[in-house]
Scaffold this motif. Structure first.
Motif, mmCIF file in Angstrom:
data_model
loop_
_atom_site.group_PDB
_atom_site.id
_atom_site.type_symbol
_atom_site.label_atom_id
_atom_site.label_comp_id
_atom_site.label_asym_id
_atom_site.label_seq_id
_atom_site.Cartn_x
_atom_site.Cartn_y
_atom_site.Cartn_z
ATOM 1 N N ASN A 1 0.815 -1.213 0.000
ATOM 2 C CA ASN A 1 0.000 0.000 0.000
ATOM 3 C C ASN A 1 0.845 1.256 0.000
ATOM 4 O O ASN A 1 0.517 2.236 -0.686
ATOM 5 C CB ASN A 1 -0.953 -0.020 1.194
ATOM 6 C CG ASN A 1 -2.176 -0.859 0.934
ATOM 7 O OD1 ASN A 1 -3.159 -0.396 0.370
ATOM 8 N ND2 ASN A 1 -2.127 -2.131 1.316
ATOM 9 N N HIS A 2 1.957 1.234 0.738
ATOM 10 C CA HIS A 2 2.795 2.430 0.795
ATOM 11 C C HIS A 2 3.438 2.693 -0.577
ATOM 12 O O HIS A 2 3.497 3.843 -1.044
ATOM 13 C CB HIS A 2 3.870 2.269 1.867
ATOM 14 C CG HIS A 2 4.316 3.566 2.437
ATOM 15 N ND1 HIS A 2 4.799 3.721 3.715
ATOM 16 C CD2 HIS A 2 4.349 4.819 1.900
ATOM 17 C CE1 HIS A 2 5.119 4.981 3.940
ATOM 18 N NE2 HIS A 2 4.856 5.670 2.848
ATOM 19 N N SER A 3 3.889 1.638 -1.241
ATOM 20 C CA SER A 3 4.479 1.818 -2.575
ATOM 21 C C SER A 3 3.438 2.326 -3.566
ATOM 22 O O SER A 3 3.730 3.189 -4.408
ATOM 23 C CB SER A 3 5.082 0.497 -3.068
ATOM 24 O OG SER A 3 6.195 0.119 -2.272
ATOM 25 N N ALA A 4 2.206 1.799 -3.469
ATOM 26 C CA ALA A 4 1.130 2.252 -4.359
ATOM 27 C C ALA A 4 0.803 3.716 -4.122
ATOM 28 O O ALA A 4 0.534 4.469 -5.071
ATOM 29 C CB ALA A 4 -0.112 1.389 -4.151
ATOM 30 N N GLU A 5 0.844 4.139 -2.856
ATOM 31 C CA GLU A 5 0.570 5.552 -2.545
ATOM 32 C C GLU A 5 1.613 6.458 -3.173
ATOM 33 O O GLU A 5 1.302 7.542 -3.680
ATOM 34 C CB GLU A 5 0.536 5.745 -1.026
ATOM 35 C CG GLU A 5 0.218 7.164 -0.581
ATOM 36 C CD GLU A 5 1.461 8.027 -0.421
ATOM 37 O OE1 GLU A 5 1.388 9.235 -0.725
ATOM 38 O OE2 GLU A 5 2.507 7.485 0.006
ATOM 39 N N HIS A 6 2.884 6.036 -3.177
ATOM 40 C CA HIS A 6 3.939 6.837 -3.815
ATOM 41 C C HIS A 6 3.696 6.959 -5.310
ATOM 42 O O HIS A 6 3.904 8.028 -5.895
ATOM 43 C CB HIS A 6 5.303 6.199 -3.549
ATOM 44 C CG HIS A 6 5.906 6.602 -2.239
ATOM 45 N ND1 HIS A 6 7.150 7.180 -2.123
ATOM 46 C CD2 HIS A 6 5.417 6.526 -0.978
ATOM 47 C CE1 HIS A 6 7.412 7.432 -0.844
ATOM 48 N NE2 HIS A 6 6.377 7.033 -0.124
ATOM 49 N N ASN A 23 -12.123 -3.482 7.673
ATOM 50 C CA ASN A 23 -12.165 -2.467 6.620
ATOM 51 C C ASN A 23 -10.770 -1.911 6.340
ATOM 52 O O ASN A 23 -10.482 -0.745 6.605
ATOM 53 C CB ASN A 23 -13.119 -1.337 7.046
ATOM 54 C CG ASN A 23 -13.236 -0.257 5.987
ATOM 55 O OD1 ASN A 23 -13.182 -0.540 4.790
ATOM 56 N ND2 ASN A 23 -13.378 0.989 6.421
ATOM 57 N N PRO A 24 -9.859 -2.725 5.783
ATOM 58 C CA PRO A 24 -8.511 -2.213 5.492
ATOM 59 C C PRO A 24 -8.570 -1.127 4.419
ATOM 60 O O PRO A 24 -9.342 -1.230 3.463
ATOM 61 C CB PRO A 24 -7.770 -3.461 5.004
ATOM 62 C CG PRO A 24 -8.830 -4.374 4.497
ATOM 63 C CD PRO A 24 -10.030 -4.130 5.362
ATOM 64 N N HIS A 25 -7.734 -0.103 4.572
ATOM 65 C CA HIS A 25 -7.717 0.997 3.606
ATOM 66 C C HIS A 25 -6.559 1.921 3.903
ATOM 67 O O HIS A 25 -5.895 1.793 4.941
ATOM 68 C CB HIS A 25 -9.026 1.798 3.679
ATOM 69 C CG HIS A 25 -9.220 2.472 5.004
ATOM 70 N ND1 HIS A 25 -9.757 1.825 6.102
ATOM 71 C CD2 HIS A 25 -8.931 3.730 5.434
ATOM 72 C CE1 HIS A 25 -9.796 2.642 7.131
ATOM 73 N NE2 HIS A 25 -9.295 3.808 6.746
ATOM 74 N N MET A 26 -6.310 2.849 3.005
ATOM 75 C CA MET A 26 -5.406 3.960 3.287
ATOM 76 C C MET A 26 -6.081 5.242 2.808
ATOM 77 O O MET A 26 -6.848 5.218 1.839
ATOM 78 C CB MET A 26 -4.045 3.771 2.615
ATOM 79 C CG MET A 26 -4.066 3.598 1.113
ATOM 80 S SD MET A 26 -2.392 3.470 0.437
ATOM 81 C CE MET A 26 -2.735 2.824 -1.201
ATOM 82 N N LEU A 35 -8.951 10.931 -0.404
ATOM 83 C CA LEU A 35 -9.167 9.711 -1.166
ATOM 84 C C LEU A 35 -8.938 8.507 -0.263
ATOM 85 O O LEU A 35 -7.966 8.468 0.499
ATOM 86 C CB LEU A 35 -8.200 9.651 -2.351
ATOM 87 C CG LEU A 35 -8.496 10.611 -3.497
ATOM 88 C CD1 LEU A 35 -7.243 10.874 -4.297
ATOM 89 C CD2 LEU A 35 -9.582 10.047 -4.384
ATOM 90 N N THR A 36 -9.822 7.536 -0.357
ATOM 91 C CA THR A 36 -9.636 6.268 0.337
ATOM 92 C C THR A 36 -9.287 5.234 -0.723
ATOM 93 O O THR A 36 -10.009 5.086 -1.714
ATOM 94 C CB THR A 36 -10.907 5.854 1.093
ATOM 95 O OG1 THR A 36 -11.270 6.919 1.989
ATOM 96 C CG2 THR A 36 -10.685 4.590 1.899
ATOM 97 N N MET A 37 -8.161 4.522 -0.519
ATOM 98 C CA MET A 37 -7.630 3.641 -1.553
ATOM 99 C C MET A 37 -7.158 2.331 -0.937
ATOM 100 O O MET A 37 -7.072 2.189 0.287
ATOM 101 C CB MET A 37 -6.460 4.334 -2.266
ATOM 102 C CG MET A 37 -6.773 5.751 -2.720
ATOM 103 S SD MET A 37 -5.412 6.556 -3.605
ATOM 104 C CE MET A 37 -4.205 6.736 -2.311
ATOM 105 N N LEU A 38 -6.822 1.390 -1.806
ATOM 106 C CA LEU A 38 -6.314 0.099 -1.339
ATOM 107 C C LEU A 38 -5.483 -0.521 -2.457
ATOM 108 O O LEU A 38 -5.784 -0.345 -3.642
ATOM 109 C CB LEU A 38 -7.471 -0.822 -0.958
ATOM 110 C CG LEU A 38 -7.165 -2.007 -0.035
ATOM 111 C CD1 LEU A 38 -6.518 -1.532 1.271
ATOM 112 C CD2 LEU A 38 -8.429 -2.786 0.263
ATOM 113 N N ALA A 39 -4.437 -1.279 -2.068
ATOM 114 C CA ALA A 39 -3.553 -1.886 -3.058
ATOM 115 C C ALA A 39 -3.114 -3.271 -2.600
ATOM 116 O O ALA A 39 -3.315 -3.667 -1.451
ATOM 117 C CB ALA A 39 -2.331 -0.988 -3.288
#
Length: 484
Positions: free
Chosen positions: A122-127, A152-155, A259-263
């Motif tokens: 998730n951290h790499s996707a956020e970058h 409810n996992p998310h970032m 934005l709420t996202m997930l990877a």
């Protein structure tokens, strides 16, 4: 920075292919501190939980990732005890446990490899996402938080600008395109930099984003031609390891958006769950899932048409009731004018109780002292969709299928046209919704009475009150008989 220090940093912050035994290690407890009562209360206030005691430990080597930069700390265990929290203080890592372990003891430390990988994905996707946003819109990433556990996992990522639906779709496609390219995710260390408050910096040939002022050694995470950003979080080695990225939701936030996202694996599981749900929904509509929007719109239109039909039937029923009551009242008035002696019943229990209240208002006193009107209509309320019961100055109306808004609308309409105080009931899972209104009576006084007799809870103005009661039909009808 020495090679040894760099290797320790790399081992902690840039895990590559963690599997099995690599996620556990025996380390020495160098220092132990027991939290004071005040520090324990502060910890519980911030992180929750309930603990008989709390200890924090410093280990002989960095192993668990500490909380920082929007990324939660690692999950895991020390000597079999659950790791509660890891934080960095003045360059040292402190690990919080509920158990008491002796200094100088070797302990087996294990971190949750799946959780570490989920955070890295998730951290790499956020970058990748923030890099594409920075390049295309020049928006600044003003906030970042990950929750890679629970139901409810998310970032969430905050930006100081807004996006259209089409732009979000293009950004999501852009991130997944970068993932498919399987670009390397590199780390670069800049040593001994002075503090710089700019959100973007250039050191030699290296340009990078930063969210806050940084000084000293700086670690840069670089994805060629996509993003370069100061970061201390865990990451993957290649973008292809992310797998998949999706945007879950978008909302305006402060002067920008959130934005709420997930990877990664968590996004795959969420998308799989969503697809199963959509397929099941489509099956119930006897349509392919690709036609769900059209099918749902058609279903909404049919529901709206049914609601309109039901509302029309209800309006007609209320009009007939209104006409019936007014006709009966007119017949009784003519009978009195023709010489019939009307019944002159005693004041109702409501009137008596209102009159006895020392705090009664002038309006309440006038209502309490006037003689009751004579009206006989309907029969005790029944558990059916529509029934009514009127006697003396009150009309009780039961409409089982209506919610509070419809009850308020009907009560307000009838109280204006009928010379009666009106009490409308609607069925709830337990008890009734109640709306009461009148042209003349102060219904707040009536509300106090039904509060005592029917456990009514609610409020309102002089003309109309609303709330609910937990009582059943038997108790309600007994109350009606007492006050009429």
């Amino acid at each position: 920075m020495s090679n040894e220090e760099k290797m320790i940093k790399e081992a902690l912050y840039y895990q590559r292919g963690i599997r099995g035994k690599e996620a556990e290690k025996e380390l020495l407890i160098l220092e132990k501190r027991e939290l004071s009562k005040e520090a324990k209360e502060e910890f519980i206030k911030k992180w929750g939980g309930s603990y008989s005691s709390l200890f924090c430990y410093r280990l002989s080597e960095p192993f668990f990732y500490p909380e920082g930069g929007g990324q939660p700390c690692d999950r895991g265990s020390i000597a079999g005890a659950e790791l509660l929290f890891v934080e960095e203080k003045e360059g040292e890592l402190w690990h919080y446990l509920e158990v008491d372990l002796p200094e100088g003891e070797k302990v087996l430390c294990k971190f949750d490899a799946d959780f570490r990988r989920w955070q890295s994905e998730n951290h790499s996707a956020e970058h990748i996402f923030s890099g594409l946003v920075s390049e295309r819109f020049s928006y600044k990433n003003s906030g970042f938080h990950m929750e890679c556990f629970g139901e409810n996992p998310h970032m969430t990522v905050d930006f100081d600008g807004e996006f259209s639906e089409k732009e979000l779709e293009e950004l999501e496609q852009g991130v997944n395109a970068v993932i498919r390219k399987n670009l390397p995710i590199r780390e670069i260390y800049l040593e001994g930099e002075e503090e710089n408050t700019s959100s973007e910096r250039k050191d030699g040939n290296i340009s990078f984003r930063q969210k806050k002022a940084l000084e000293g050694d700086i670690r840069i995470i670089e994805i060629p031609e996509v993003d370069s950003c100061a970061c201390c979080g865990t990451h993957l080695s290649f973008t292809g390891e992310v797998g998949v990225f999706t945007i879950l939701s978008y909302e305006k936030h402060r002067k920008g958006c959130r934005l709420t996202m997930l990877a990664g694996e968590l996004a795959f599981l969420a998308l799989e769950k969503k697809l199963k749900f959509l397929s099941g929904f489509a099956q119930s509509l006897s349509r392919p899932w690709t036609e769900i929007p059209e099918a749902f719109q058609s279903l909404q239109e049919r529901i709206f048409a049914k609601e309109e039909e039901k509302r029309g039937i209800l309006e007609a029923g209320i009009s007939l009731l209104e006409e019936k009551i007014l006709k009966e009242l007119e017949e009784k008035r003519k009978g009195i004018e023709d010489g019939e002696k009307p019944e002159r019943p005693e004041r109702t229990e409501v009137a008596r109780e209102v009159a006895e209240r020392p705090e009664r208002t002038e309006v309440a006193r006038e209502v309490a002292e006037r003689p009751a009107k004579t009206l006989f209509l309907g029969s005790p309320l029944k558990d059916s969709c529509f029934s009514y019961y009127g006697k003396n100055q009150y009309l009780f109306l039961y409409l089982s299928d209506l919610g509070m808004k419809d009850l308020q609308k009907i009560c307000d309409r009838l109280r204006r046209s009928l010379p009666l105080s009106l009490i409308c009931f609607g069925k709830k899972e337990e008890g009734f919704s109640v709306v009461a209104g009148s042209r003349e009576e102060d219904m707040r006084a009536f509300g106090k009475l039904i509060g005592e007799k029917l456990s009514f809870r609610g409020g309102g103005q002089k003309e109309m009150i609303q709330g609910s009661s937990v009582k059943g039909f038997e108790e309600m009808n007994a109350f009606i008989e007492r006050i009429l």
